[in-house]
Design a protein around this motif. Structure first.
Motif, mmCIF file in Angstrom:
data_model
loop_
_atom_site.group_PDB
_atom_site.id
_atom_site.type_symbol
_atom_site.label_atom_id
_atom_site.label_comp_id
_atom_site.label_asym_id
_atom_site.label_seq_id
_atom_site.Cartn_x
_atom_site.Cartn_y
_atom_site.Cartn_z
ATOM 1 N N LEU A 156 95.641 83.366 -29.773
ATOM 2 C CA LEU A 156 95.352 82.102 -29.099
ATOM 3 C C LEU A 156 94.253 81.329 -29.835
ATOM 4 N N ILE A 157 93.231 82.042 -30.297
ATOM 5 C CA ILE A 157 92.169 81.388 -31.070
ATOM 6 C C ILE A 157 92.755 80.765 -32.334
ATOM 7 N N GLY A 158 93.636 81.511 -33.016
ATOM 8 C CA GLY A 158 94.262 80.993 -34.225
ATOM 9 C C GLY A 158 95.076 79.741 -33.965
ATOM 10 N N LEU A 159 95.807 79.719 -32.860
ATOM 11 C CA LEU A 159 96.603 78.538 -32.525
ATOM 12 C C LEU A 159 95.710 77.332 -32.251
ATOM 13 N N VAL A 160 94.609 77.558 -31.532
ATOM 14 C CA VAL A 160 93.685 76.460 -31.232
ATOM 15 C C VAL A 160 93.055 75.927 -32.515
ATOM 16 N N MET A 161 92.619 76.832 -33.400
ATOM 17 C CA MET A 161 92.010 76.408 -34.656
ATOM 18 C C MET A 161 93.021 75.672 -35.538
ATOM 19 N N ALA A 162 94.244 76.169 -35.585
ATOM 20 C CA ALA A 162 95.271 75.514 -36.392
ATOM 21 C C ALA A 162 95.562 74.112 -35.885
ATOM 22 N N ALA A 163 95.622 73.948 -34.547
ATOM 23 C CA ALA A 163 95.896 72.635 -33.976
ATOM 24 C C ALA A 163 94.713 71.686 -34.140
ATOM 25 N N SER A 164 93.485 72.226 -34.029
ATOM 26 C CA SER A 164 92.299 71.378 -34.062
ATOM 27 C C SER A 164 91.899 70.969 -35.478
ATOM 28 N N PHE A 165 92.187 71.821 -36.459
ATOM 29 C CA PHE A 165 91.709 71.564 -37.816
ATOM 30 C C PHE A 165 92.855 71.515 -38.825
ATOM 31 N N ALA A 166 94.031 71.141 -38.358
ATOM 32 C CA ALA A 166 95.180 71.048 -39.267
ATOM 33 C C ALA A 166 94.932 70.037 -40.382
#
Length: 257
Positions: A156-166
């Motif tokens: 979940l952390i990875g998904l949030v980081m990927a979406a926020s800092f794409a």
């Protein structure tokens, strides 16, 4: 040899208290890490940036190849280190909270992949320093770590980081002007590789015991009175699935159950 595990987020997973303890250690590690980077910048500034000239990365120059491990922690000026400090702390913290030793190995890996990309492919008449390649390495690691470790929270952390800092990926593509996109791309690839190479190798979850083997060769016991009136045992309840139980516990920790 690598070991395998059964199920998503198998047995032996830490509790919420364990996660808090790991996060506290990672916080201390990153404060020390950032203090060292800023102290190095102060020494560099007092020496008129002599460290940049001596240890900066010069492509294709064999004598400067050791700079691969030093250049990521040097900067060209105060504005340079200020721009890198925020993302370095955030992504470094997220990369470190699953273990300090793993974090150190990851830092070494992404410094090497980022530096080698610059040393091999960058234009010869350049001098490279800065932590941006390491930042991209931490980013790639955080995004993929949960998938390889099979941890729900990390995924979940990875998904949030990927979406926020794409948007970060846009400065790691060929031809990006004004930045060392090769350092960014090399660090990103190193971080993604690190998520696999440094994955959590746990012991397999033991299978539930389903039957007791018959004992042969033992003498028969005769003459024992029959017990009447006791309910017949038709089958033992199935052992709970440890993977499901741990998954439910993590969901409760996240407030989703």
């Amino acid at each position: 040899m690598g070991r395998t595990t059964q199920g998503w987020d198998g047995a032996g997973r830490g509790t919420a208290d364990d996660l808090v303890a790991e996060a506290r250690r990672a916080l201390f590690v990153m404060f020390g890490f950032m203090a060292a980077v800023w102290a190095l910048q102060l020494v560099n500034w007092l020496g008129d940036y002599r460290l940049d000239r001596e240890f900066g990365l010069v492509p294709h120059d064999m004598s400067r190849l050791p700079g691969i491990l030093v250049a990521p922690f040097l900067h060209f000026g105060w504005s340079h280190i200020e721009a890198n400090s925020g993302p370095l702390f955030v992504f470094g913290f997220l990369a470190a909270y699953r273990g300090v030793v793993r974090f150190l190995w990851l830092t070494l890996l992404v410094a090497m992949t980022s530096g080698l990309a610059v040393w091999l492919f960058q234009d010869t008449h350049t001098l490279g320093v800065g932590a941006s390649g390491v930042i991209f390495g931490y980013f790639g690691y955080v995004v993929l770590r949960g998938l390889f470790d099979r941890r729900l929270i990390d995924t979940l952390i990875g998904l949030v980081m990927a979406a926020s800092f794409a948007y970060l990926v846009t400065v790691a593509v060929p031809g990006t002007p004004g930045v060392s996109w090769l350092a960014h791309l090399g660090g990103l690839v190193g971080g993604m590789a690190g998520a696999y190479l440094l994955r959590d190798r746990r012991d397999p979850v033991p299978a539930a015991v389903t039957a007791t083997p018959a004992v042969t060769g033992a003498p028969a016991v005769t003459g024992a009175p029959a017990v009447t009136g006791a309910p017949a045992v038709t089958g033992a309840p199935a052992a709970p699935d440890p993977a499901r139980a741990e998954l439910h516990k993590e969901l409760r920790d996240l407030g989703l159950l």
